[in-house]
Design an enzyme around this catalytic site. Sequence first.
Site, PDB file in Angstrom:
ATOM      1  N   ASP A 194       0.863  -1.185   0.000  1.00  0.00           N
ATOM      2  CA  ASP A 194       0.000   0.000   0.000  1.00  0.00           C
ATOM      3  C   ASP A 194       0.899   1.234   0.000  1.00  0.00           C
ATOM      4  O   ASP A 194       1.558   1.542   0.992  1.00  0.00           O
ATOM      5  CB  ASP A 194      -0.892  -0.029   1.250  1.00  0.00           C
ATOM      6  CG  ASP A 194      -1.916   1.088   1.263  1.00  0.00           C
ATOM      7  OD1 ASP A 194      -1.735   2.076   0.531  1.00  0.00           O
ATOM      8  OD2 ASP A 194      -2.900   0.982   2.032  1.00  0.00           O
ATOM      9  N   HIS A 195       0.903   1.949  -1.132  1.00  0.00           N
ATOM     10  CA  HIS A 195       1.817   3.089  -1.273  1.00  0.00           C
ATOM     11  C   HIS A 195       1.414   4.280  -0.403  1.00  0.00           C
ATOM     12  O   HIS A 195       2.176   5.243  -0.265  1.00  0.00           O
ATOM     13  CB  HIS A 195       1.888   3.510  -2.743  1.00  0.00           C
ATOM     14  CG  HIS A 195       3.241   4.001  -3.153  1.00  0.00           C
ATOM     15  ND1 HIS A 195       4.244   4.305  -2.248  1.00  0.00           N
ATOM     16  CD2 HIS A 195       3.767   4.253  -4.376  1.00  0.00           C
ATOM     17  CE1 HIS A 195       5.315   4.721  -2.890  1.00  0.00           C
ATOM     18  NE2 HIS A 195       5.054   4.697  -4.190  1.00  0.00           N
ATOM     19  N   ARG A 196       0.214   4.233   0.190  1.00  0.00           N
ATOM     20  CA  ARG A 196      -0.165   5.287   1.135  1.00  0.00           C
ATOM     21  C   ARG A 196       0.641   5.168   2.419  1.00  0.00           C
ATOM     22  O   ARG A 196       0.924   6.172   3.092  1.00  0.00           O
ATOM     23  CB  ARG A 196      -1.657   5.195   1.465  1.00  0.00           C
ATOM     24  CG  ARG A 196      -2.601   5.404   0.298  1.00  0.00           C
ATOM     25  CD  ARG A 196      -4.034   5.140   0.707  1.00  0.00           C
ATOM     26  NE  ARG A 196      -4.217   3.769   1.192  1.00  0.00           N
ATOM     27  CZ  ARG A 196      -5.347   3.304   1.722  1.00  0.00           C
ATOM     28  NH1 ARG A 196      -6.398   4.122   1.847  1.00  0.00           N
ATOM     29  NH2 ARG A 196      -5.450   2.057   2.124  1.00  0.00           N
TER      30      ARG A 196
END
Length: 426
Positions: A395-397
């Site tokens: 999850d790049h968040r």
Amino acid sequence: MLEFKLPDVGEGMHEGEIIQWLIKEGDAVKQDQPIVEVQTDKVNAELTAPAAGVVRRIFFSEGDIVEVGTTIFTIQEEDGMPAPDTGIIEEEIQVMRSVDVKVNAEPIATKPYHEAVRALATPFVRQMAREMKVDIEKVKGSGPAGRITESDVKHFKENNSITRGNAKHNDEKILQNLSPIKDAIQAKGVEDEREERIPLKGIRKKIAEHMVKSVSTIPHVTHVDELEMDRLKEFKNQLKEYSDDKDIKLTFLPFFVKAIVIALKEFKTLNASIDEKTNEIILKNYYHIGIATNTKEGLIVPVIKHADQKNIFQLADEIRKLAAQAREGKLSINQITGSTFTISNVGPIGGMHATPIINYPEAAILALHKMEHRMVVRDLEGVIRLMMNMSLSFDHRLIDGVTAVHFTNRIKELLEYPIRLVVEMR
């Protein structure tokens, strides 16, 4: 009149699918008698009658999707059951007589309802019977109190297959004498088989909804790396004698679980999730590892709870048992929920790399691919090594690319040099 509302039998379940009604309107039922089978998020649940009485109304059909809290049937409790309306019964008798139907009025006038008779079997055995196209009500049970077992269903299927086989042989002889008609039927059949439509429901529908939720919510990024497996293979072979003594089949997967848990403790955002309602990052200090398992019903993810507290042999034994239960449809809600990180082992099937979909709301998933001998360069020389690729979707968040690479590097370090894995186990 008692209304039965669909309960939440899972963790945060919002809806369920009616798989099979075990009674009909007008049936008399006992308290705790099984009434209906409902499929929730990847498990089947058998719901029972809350009281004794007569089933007055069924509001949904098999295959319907029902929201939690919706009334699905009503029961007239025993204390409040109405007396039989003999006037209506006599009227029905006169109608049947008018169309020349012979009627014995006595049993109709004296029985306001009939007792439901149903085979005694678990939801798993009932599901197995449906898949094998066996009418479970015709099977004689050999278990306690006449309960139908798996072997009873298989035995019934085998015996009836012989009878059907003889009937099929006779049918084929008849068709041989009707070849022109048969050819016409076959020609039409080819044209009719260009398409086949299958309802998207049950577990497959739940998987589809889960995948859409994950991809539409989480910005996926996938990092691919490779690692040498030669030292780990040798180490596993050295442990074979001990695993055989414990009657445990030792695979590579438990070693990956241990290495991943050690890495997760160092890179906490990979063992986290986002609470979208409160805009908070939840860092989890417990390690529940999901193992994606392929079954005939679809992809199921049984969960190893507190994996950091179990040794290699305990993990191997639990992985084997959970996988078997998943394929047999015997997992409980608790066994498929609560994972904090997931492993998808597709290596036995094949493939070099992939983009695995994160098991929402987790932050990452690691896919393991096939092992094979490859030519690689070591110290400026070409050598053959047992290699394997792994794909990490994250999850790049929450996780930057640099963190993801450090995470997989740590896993590589522990597995390529198993002595380090042993030293850091706790």
